[in-house]
Design a protein around this motif. Structure first.
Motif, PDB file in Angstrom:
ATOM      1  N   VAL A 177       1.035  -1.105   0.208  1.00 28.07           N
ATOM      2  CA  VAL A 177      -0.124   0.076  -0.066  1.00 28.07           C
ATOM      3  C   VAL A 177       0.672   1.134  -0.061  1.00 28.07           C
ATOM      4  O   VAL A 177       1.737   1.589   1.081  1.00 28.07           O
ATOM      5  N   THR A 178       0.769   2.035  -1.069  1.00 32.44           N
ATOM      6  CA  THR A 178       1.571   3.210  -1.290  1.00 32.44           C
ATOM      7  C   THR A 178       0.722   4.460  -0.594  1.00 32.44           C
ATOM      8  O   THR A 178      -0.350   4.562  -1.048  1.00 32.44           O
ATOM      9  N   VAL A 179       1.176   4.899   0.345  1.00 31.60           N
ATOM     10  CA  VAL A 179       0.332   6.100   1.063  1.00 31.60           C
ATOM     11  C   VAL A 179       0.740   7.384   0.541  1.00 31.60           C
ATOM     12  O   VAL A 179       1.928   7.664   0.195  1.00 31.60           O
ATOM     13  N   GLU A 180      -0.155   8.045   0.180  1.00 36.15           N
ATOM     14  CA  GLU A 180       0.105   9.517  -0.363  1.00 36.15           C
ATOM     15  C   GLU A 180       1.153  10.272   0.372  1.00 36.15           C
ATOM     16  O   GLU A 180       1.134  10.393   1.750  1.00 36.15           O
ATOM     17  N   GLN A 181       1.830  10.886  -0.371  1.00 32.87           N
ATOM     18  CA  GLN A 181       3.055  11.741   0.097  1.00 32.87           C
ATOM     19  C   GLN A 181       4.214  10.813   0.626  1.00 32.87           C
ATOM     20  O   GLN A 181       5.041  11.373   1.403  1.00 32.87           O
ATOM     21  N   LEU A 237      -3.411   4.600  -1.072  1.00 30.15           N
ATOM     22  CA  LEU A 237      -4.104   5.011   0.003  1.00 30.15           C
ATOM     23  C   LEU A 237      -3.897   6.667  -0.122  1.00 30.15           C
ATOM     24  O   LEU A 237      -3.080   7.312   0.054  1.00 30.15           O
ATOM     25  N   CYS A 238      -5.166   7.025   0.162  1.00 29.56           N
ATOM     26  CA  CYS A 238      -5.191   8.586   0.109  1.00 29.56           C
ATOM     27  C   CYS A 238      -6.223   9.139   1.243  1.00 29.56           C
ATOM     28  O   CYS A 238      -7.125   8.360   1.473  1.00 29.56           O
ATOM     29  N   SER A 239      -6.053  10.398   1.740  1.00 30.45           N
ATOM     30  CA  SER A 239      -7.363  10.945   2.538  1.00 30.45           C
ATOM     31  C   SER A 239      -8.400  10.997   1.662  1.00 30.45           C
ATOM     32  O   SER A 239      -8.628  11.377   0.471  1.00 30.45           O
TER      33      SER A 239
END
Length: 116
Positions: free
Chosen positions: A31-35, A109-111
């Protein structure tokens, strides 16, 4: 090309039955998280849902002390974040979908964006 008299080996019925009974029980998901600079690696059961993956990824991100810190994950992470197949995908995945049915092991994954 096989000679015309060659017989091809077919798997025995026992081998076919064993392969059909064997199912994935655990999945390694990225899971790549935003920023964030690199993905979070999460191992979950194949029967888990997208909401379970979001919670596990947010927990792993916070537990590892990654930067930048995620905003507002004190409540339910599944409600604060959304999961996509990639950062270029506009449509988020439904939280009740099973991970084994998605056909991918890499996610973004992003807000959650406020509704218009």
């Amino acid at each position: 090309m096989a000679p015309s008299g060659a017989v091809q080996a077919m798997p025995s019925p026992a081998v076919v039955a064993a392969a059909e009974q064997r199912r994935l029980t655990r999945l390694l998901l990225n899971v790549t998280v935003e920023q964030s600079l690199w993905p979070v690696h999460v191992v979950l059961g194949a029967d888990c849902t997208v909401a379970d993956l979001v919670r596990a990824a947010v927990d792993a991100y916070a537990r590892e002390g990654r930067r930048p810190p995620l905003p507002g994950h004190a409540g339910d992470a599944a409600a604060a974040f959304e999961l996509h197949f990639s950062k270029y995908s506009l449509e988020s995945l439904r939280s009740e979908e099973k991970l084994a049915d998605l056909g991918s092991r890499n996610f973004f994954l992003c807000s959650r964006r406020p509704a218009a």
